[in-house]
Scaffold this motif. Sequence first.
Motif, short mmCIF file in Angstrom:
data_model
loop_
_atom_site.label_atom_id
_atom_site.label_comp_id
_atom_site.label_asym_id
_atom_site.label_seq_id
_atom_site.Cartn_x
_atom_site.Cartn_y
_atom_site.Cartn_z
N GLN A 96 0.82 -1.21 0.00
CA GLN A 96 0.00 0.00 0.00
C GLN A 96 0.85 1.27 0.00
OE1 GLN A 96 -3.41 0.50 -0.03
NE2 GLN A 96 -3.64 -1.68 -0.47
N LEU A 97 2.00 1.19 0.66
CA LEU A 97 2.88 2.37 0.73
C LEU A 97 3.52 2.67 -0.62
CD1 LEU A 97 4.31 4.51 2.48
CD2 LEU A 97 6.06 2.78 2.99
N PHE A 98 4.04 1.63 -1.29
CA PHE A 98 4.72 1.82 -2.57
C PHE A 98 3.79 1.68 -3.77
CE2 PHE A 98 8.88 0.16 -0.54
CZ PHE A 98 9.16 1.42 -0.06
N GLY A 99 2.57 1.21 -3.55
CA GLY A 99 1.66 0.91 -4.64
C GLY A 99 1.37 2.05 -5.60
N PRO A 100 1.23 3.30 -5.15
CA PRO A 100 0.88 4.39 -6.08
C PRO A 100 1.93 4.68 -7.15
CG PRO A 100 0.33 5.00 -3.83
CD PRO A 100 1.11 3.74 -3.74
N VAL A 101 3.17 4.15 -7.03
CA VAL A 101 4.19 4.39 -8.04
C VAL A 101 4.34 3.16 -8.92
CG1 VAL A 101 5.43 6.00 -6.56
CG2 VAL A 101 6.07 3.60 -6.55
N GLU A 218 -8.64 2.73 -6.49
CA GLU A 218 -9.62 1.98 -5.69
C GLU A 218 -8.98 0.87 -4.87
OE1 GLU A 218 -9.54 0.30 -9.92
OE2 GLU A 218 -9.63 2.28 -8.95
N ALA A 219 -7.73 0.52 -5.17
CA ALA A 219 -7.06 -0.55 -4.42
C ALA A 219 -6.26 -0.02 -3.24
CB ALA A 219 -6.14 -1.33 -5.35
N ARG A 220 -6.19 1.27 -3.07
CA ARG A 220 -5.42 1.85 -1.97
C ARG A 220 -6.35 2.05 -0.77
NH1 ARG A 220 -2.94 6.60 -5.88
NH2 ARG A 220 -2.37 5.18 -7.60
N VAL A 221 -6.25 1.15 0.19
CA VAL A 221 -7.24 1.08 1.27
C VAL A 221 -6.88 1.97 2.46
CG1 VAL A 221 -8.00 -1.21 0.62
CG2 VAL A 221 -6.09 -0.98 2.19
N PHE A 222 -5.58 2.21 2.70
CA PHE A 222 -5.18 3.00 3.87
C PHE A 222 -5.17 4.48 3.49
CE2 PHE A 222 -2.94 -1.09 4.71
CZ PHE A 222 -3.74 -1.48 5.76
N ARG A 223 -6.34 5.09 3.52
CA ARG A 223 -6.47 6.51 3.15
C ARG A 223 -7.15 7.26 4.29
NH1 ARG A 223 -5.11 7.10 -1.98
NH2 ARG A 223 -5.87 9.23 -2.04
N ARG A 295 -5.09 9.36 21.34
CA ARG A 295 -5.95 9.78 20.22
C ARG A 295 -5.72 11.23 19.82
NH1 ARG A 295 -11.78 6.93 21.80
NH2 ARG A 295 -10.96 4.79 21.92
N LEU A 296 -4.45 11.59 19.73
CA LEU A 296 -4.10 12.94 19.34
C LEU A 296 -4.36 13.20 17.85
CD1 LEU A 296 -0.73 13.41 21.29
CD2 LEU A 296 -2.97 14.37 21.86
N GLY A 297 -4.28 12.14 17.07
CA GLY A 297 -4.52 12.29 15.64
C GLY A 297 -3.38 12.98 14.90
N LEU A 298 -2.17 12.94 15.47
CA LEU A 298 -1.04 13.60 14.81
C LEU A 298 -0.47 12.74 13.68
CD1 LEU A 298 0.83 14.99 17.95
CD2 LEU A 298 -0.75 16.19 16.43
N LEU A 299 -0.69 11.44 13.75
CA LEU A 299 -0.17 10.54 12.73
C LEU A 299 -1.32 10.00 11.89
CD1 LEU A 299 2.46 8.47 14.77
CD2 LEU A 299 2.87 10.43 13.29
N SER A 300 -1.07 9.81 10.61
CA SER A 300 -2.08 9.28 9.71
C SER A 300 -2.23 7.77 9.91
CB SER A 300 -1.68 9.56 8.26
OG SER A 300 -0.46 8.90 7.95
N ARG A 301 -3.27 7.21 9.31
CA ARG A 301 -3.47 5.76 9.38
C ARG A 301 -2.30 5.02 8.77
NH1 ARG A 301 -8.70 3.98 6.58
NH2 ARG A 301 -7.99 1.98 7.40
N MET A 302 -1.79 5.55 7.66
CA MET A 302 -0.65 4.92 7.00
C MET A 302 0.57 4.93 7.91
SD MET A 302 0.71 3.41 4.40
CE MET A 302 -0.32 3.69 2.95
#
Length: 600
Positions: A96-101, A218-223, A295-302
């Motif tokens: 998922q991390l490298f998938g967009p390239v 549509e295949a990138r689930v961690f958004r 639950r500070l929300g400073l980091l993304s799900r990824m």
Amino acid sequence: MEFLTHNFAPIMFAGLIVFLLMGFPVAFSLGACGIFFGFVGIELGLLPEALIQALPLRLFGIMQNDTLLAIPFFTLMGLILERSGMAEDLLDTIGQLFGPVRGGLALAVIFVGALLAATTGVVAASVISMGLISLPIMLRYGYDRRIASGVIAASGTLAQIIPPSLVLIILADQLGRSVGDMYKGAFLPGFMLTGMYAGYVMLLAIFKPTWVPALPLEARVFREPSGSSGTPSLLLLTLVSAGAAIFFGQHIADVHTWWSGQPVTTVPKDETIVVSLCVGVMLAFVMAVINKATRLGLLSRMAERVTFVLIPPLLLIFLVLGTIFLGVATPTEGGAMGALGALIMALVRGRLSLPLLRQALNTTTKLSCFVVFILIGSTIFSLVFQGIDGPRWVEHLLTSLPGGQIGFLIVVNIMIFFLAFFLDFFELSFIVVPLLAPVAQSLGIDLIWFGVLLAVNMQTSFMHPPFGFALFYLRSVAPTLPYTDRVTRQLIQPVTTMQIYWGAVPFVLMQIIMVGLIIAFPGIVSGELDKPKAVDMEQIRLQMEADVNKSESAQDAYGAGAQPGSGAGLMPEPEAIEPPAVDDKDLFKPAEGAAPDAKK
């Protein structure tokens, strides 16, 4: 009969080849060949009967070899991690991390293959895991079948060269060298080979983009809820961790000074790297835990996903390899810690069960017995082969080659390359390496460097079409019939055996290039090793002569009636004399009729 007695060693070696070509298991071929030719040699008067009586002691020596205990420990560690779902989580997250390239999935497979190699050390586990998990995804999104197959098989074989590799343990044992030094020497070549694989994929992404397409949106689930990928947060976390690691590495001497209470000015480079990386990784993990708990929300799900999936195996690698490199633990102790750490990781993840543990222990026992039986067979063969001066025949055969060291290395590597078509690395290590090691040492070749060179070459044994074991492993999990993909509902065509073979060819060529680079630039291996301290034997000899002459002069003066402390300066005051560690009379007494020898 005269021909038989004069050529007994080559006939024995040819007999082993005949046994192997007849299809007998390697361990029993070695043992049977050794015993048969041993009794023939005794009947011909070439061997004493007492030679066979020494065999039980050699076999008991195998069982007392602590180094070999590392094999079941590292195997168990790898199997527990692989079957507890770590490989699946890593491939899913890094994909998922490298998938967009373009080529991102292939890069993810290479990266995860290197990571699995550093945690499992087992080729079969890595290839099968990645074949089951990533091959269907790569086929789903249009990857060329040859590229997908070659990347998976080649990444799995990285377990042969990246520590804690089983082949490096075996080679260190056969060469009589330290496993820790072998690991240090193989560290850079292993990751250089990983970089070559990644570079090949990047070139394909530029020149053949249709072969390695990017992952569709549509295949990138961690958004994120906003639709963004969340990579800026991950990049910021990585930069903070890297900065902390670099800062700590620059001030590690100050930390040692504070810890020990004594001034420390220099710290070994390997210790600096390992400890600094541990600090950076732990900082990232602690920040992710705090962010999730509060639950500070400073980091993304990824960022959270990558941190929680990637850091535990990295910490396990630092625990195992770091303690070995630093000299804190032996390879056997490091393997035991790794196995325990893998069990703890599986337990924390809720994946540890009795069936999983039983399956992992059964497989570990089978592999360990396989190794020990081959070692017993090779010990029987080598005992008889040495008794008939077989190593001397091999040495004369190889040292007479033109070109000296370079000629020897070229012939040996070509021979290993072609033998790898038929023998795997265990068999090569136990049959061929003991014959080559004395020749290499007589030619002045460093055995650690030689062992790493052979390990890289033996890696091709897993990739040779049509006999490579990695190709067989991939063939066992690759689809052989058309099937309907469960996500896209499209008909996916199978992967043919020829596609797997052709996909392996570029990576075999890269492995051969790596062998050439190690020969051309020995510092790739030896640069990571501790430099031996230069000892000037002439200076030591002169110092010993001076000490001996001084002691003899003092004894003569004392025997002639000189009073201690009378100003002669030859002897100190009696109360200042320390009891000697050895008897002076034995040390300095000259032989009858000869002058005192200063070297005694």
